[in-house]
Every structure is written in C-alpha cells, then in structure tokens.
Design a protein around this motif. Structure first.
Motif, short mmCIF file in Angstrom:
data_model
loop_
_atom_site.label_atom_id
_atom_site.label_comp_id
_atom_site.label_asym_id
_atom_site.label_seq_id
_atom_site.Cartn_x
_atom_site.Cartn_y
_atom_site.Cartn_z
N HIS A 32 0.73 -1.62 -0.17
CA HIS A 32 0.55 0.04 -0.05
C HIS A 32 0.40 1.07 0.00
O HIS A 32 1.97 1.10 0.19
CB HIS A 32 -1.13 0.21 1.36
N ASP A 42 4.10 1.48 5.12
CA ASP A 42 4.56 1.21 7.17
C ASP A 42 5.68 -0.05 6.93
O ASP A 42 5.77 -0.99 6.38
CB ASP A 42 3.23 1.15 7.66
N ALA A 70 3.46 -2.91 5.42
CA ALA A 70 3.66 -2.95 4.52
C ALA A 70 4.40 -3.62 3.76
O ALA A 70 5.02 -4.74 2.40
CB ALA A 70 2.64 -2.03 3.53
N ASP A 90 -1.01 -6.20 2.59
CA ASP A 90 -1.19 -5.10 3.50
C ASP A 90 -1.69 -4.26 2.80
O ASP A 90 -1.94 -3.50 3.04
CB ASP A 90 0.02 -4.36 4.50
MN MN Z 1 -0.28 -0.63 6.83
#
Ligand code: MN
Ligand code: AMP
Ligand code: MN
Length: 338
Positions: A41, A45, A48, A107
């Motif tokens: 995504h 983060d 991900a 994610d």
């Molecule tokens: Mn995430």
C-alpha cells in the motif's frame, strides 16, 4: 525442503479463514511463474514494506525474478524503513509491470490503496492478495486474507514457510519490522500468542531487536520535535475525542517529509480521557490523511469506511479533501459526539 522448519508457524486466528486449497492455489501460481511483481500500500509502513520484502527474498532464493513497488506519486522509501534489507528489489511506479503475469499485494485492503500501481491489478493474469484488513474488498484472484492475523507479516511468514523457505536474518528483519509495527510493540489487542511465538522464531535468528527499535522509533530529526510541538499546541479534547492536525506548512519549516509525522497519532492516543484519537496530516498534495485510533468501544474501522477509507476496528484511516473543520465535524457526527 519443507520439513526443515521444525515447528510450523501458526496463524493469528484460532481457525484460519484461509483454506488449504487456497494456500495450494497460491503455491501453484508461484511455482509456475518466472517473474513476480510485488506491491504494497501507498505510504508503506513496516508491515506493508516488511511483508513484501521478506516474501521477495524467499521468492528470489527460489530463482524467481522479483520486482516490488508502492504507488506513491513521490516514490521514496520512508526514512525510518530504509534500514530494511532488500531495497534493490524496488522499482518506481513508472517502471512497474503494467500487466504482470503474477502480481502479489501486501497489507493492502483494496486495489485503490495501491495508488499509482493499482491499475496493474486489473491487467495482471493472476493476483495473490496477502492481507489482514477486515475491510479487504476481496480483490485479486487468490486471497490469503486473515483478519485474525495481527500483521500481514504473519501471513507472509506462513507463506514463506509453505514455500519451503528458511528464516534468515534478512527475512526475519523484514518480518519483525512488520510484526512490531502493527502490534504496537506487542501492546495492541491484536497481539495473540501466535504473534509472540512468531517473534520468538524471528529473534532466534540473531536479530538485534534493540537496533531495529532504534531505527523505527528513535531516529527522528530535530525538526520532528518542533512539528510535534506545533501539533500538540493545537490539540483539542472534546467528548472523549482527542484530536489535532499537522499542515504541510508546519513540515516545510523544518524540511520534514510527510512520513515523519505518521507517528504523532501514537502520542495523541495516550490521552486517558479520550476514547478516540484523531490526527489529520496534510500530505504534499494538500490532501488530509486522517489517522484514527480507538481504545475499543468505538469501531473506527467502520467510521473510516463510512468516510471512504478503512482499516481495523481500533486503528483506521481515511483521506479527506475538505477543510480540517469540515473533516473533523463529519467524523464527529458519525461518532455521535456532536
Ligand atoms: Mn499497513
Ligand atoms: P494509519 O493511521 O496510517 O497508521 O493507518 C491505520 C490503518 O488504517 C491501516 O490499516 C491503514 O491501512 C488504514 N488506512 C489509513 N488510511 C487509509 C485510507 N486513506 N484509506 C483506507 N485505509 C486507510
Ligand atoms: Mn498491517
């Protein structure tokens, strides 16, 4: 190779919603592909990027050609994730395969959350979705989706295990970054025995958890404190909602990139009097990226879905193109706190 791992990893949920047939289908698609395009995504983060890179290492060791990306307009790995190994796998969105033979997403609850590389989902022959969002739309052709998993990294570990891969230090570093990020360092309610068991397997590879923690949380530039001060100076508490905002002008004064302010929600949410915490962060395009957190009573995932976003019950977000006042006003009306 598969029996080399003595204790098979367990998933977060007591009963996994992912059937054996689905795992087999994913393994077959991977076995049959020479090149695999990975995606996670936007504004990645630790979960991900960590899940994607860990899987990339395992696929590369199987002899697959691997590229990975995320679809941000300004493509750059967030500073605090630059310590993750495997970044030579990454390509900017403009170099990402437009119609991959096999695509795997990490994610991301929807194709839209893949940003600029989202359109590759519709054009890909097959798409394996590895995710733990309850708000997952069911996109892709094979869904390795388990909302009971504390992190996508838990599903990635399971996949790597089933592929016959071993946890080496690089893979473990990436997976650990995902696990500690999404469990809030094993503090959130999503933290299951399986999450701790996975941590034990990862730490057993010789990880320096202290060094990873420092990279993730203790390397903010000085300007972060100044921007944090500005955000905290305008914080408001009203009817169990604590909230504030950070503008791009705040950040520009200290040359602070957007990714540096993602953690402010973790400070604001400490407020004992508040059930829900919200931080609105203005991105470089002038849109508001809204982070929300609940202590358990309010389902912010549902509220954010109603605002056009998504996430989990206690941690969710949405994007707003309205003003701060209008955005927080709309959110408060949904929350029933007006
Ligand atoms: Mn995430
Ligand atoms: P964050 O506040 O950015 O840490 O995000 C918390 C959770 O909300 C994550 O699971 C995100 O995937 C989700 N989320 C955040 N922003 C959005 C958005 N604009 N649309 C959909 N989901 C989001
Ligand atoms: Mn996650």
């Amino acid at each position: 190779m598969r029996d080399r791992v003595e204790r098979p990893p367990r998933l977060g949920a007591a009963v996994s919603p992912i059937s054996e047939a689905t795992w087999e289908r994913a393994l077959d698609l991977i076995a049959g592909a020479d090149e695999i395009a990975l995606a996670c995504h936007v504004s990645p983060d630790g979960d991900a990027l960590g899940s994607m890179l860990a899987t990339g290492f395992a696929l590369r060791s199987m002899g697959k050609r691997v590229v990975g990306s995320f679809g941000d307009r300004h493509f750059a790995v967030p500073r605090l994730l630059r310590f993750l190994p495997g970044q030579d796998m990454l390509v900017p969105p403009e170099d990402y395969p437009a119609a991959p033979e096999l695509m795997m997403t990490f994610d991301s609850p929807s194709a839209e959350r893949l940003g600029l590389i989202g359109p590759s989902v519709a054009a890909a022959r097959e798409v394996i979705v590895v995710d733990h969002h309850r708000s997952n739309t069911g996109f892709g052709t094979v869904g390795l989706v388990d909302p009971g998993a504390a992190a996508t990294a838990m599903l990635a570990e399971q996949l790597i295990h089933r592929l016959g891969g071993t946890l080496d230090r690089d893979i473990a570093t990436c997976l650990y970054a995902g696990l500690v990020t999404d469990t809030g360092s094993f503090r959130h309610s999503s933290t299951t025995p399986a999450a701790h068991e996975m941590a034990a397997r990862l730490v057993a590879t010789g990880l320096r958890t202290d060094e990873i923690a420092r990279e993730l949380w203790d390397r903010s530039p000085f300007g972060y404190l100044k921007v944090l001060a500005a955000a905290l100076d305008r914080v408001e508490l009203c009817d169990e909602l604590v909230w504030t905002y950070v503008t791009r002008v705040d950040r520009a004064a200290y040359g602070l990139p957007y990714s540096e302010v993602e953690g402010i929600i973790d400070i604001v949410r400490r407020t004992d009097e508040a059930e829900v915490a919200v931080v609105l962060k203005e991105d470089d395009e002038g849109a508001w990226q809204v982070s929300t957190r609940s202590k358990g009573t309010a389902d912010v995932g549902a509220l954010c879905a109603a605002m056009g976003g998504g996430g989990h019950r206690n941690a969710a977000g949405f994007t707003s193109h309205e003003s701060v006042d209008d955005t927080i006003g709309a959110f408060r009306r949904l929350l029933g706190k007006v």
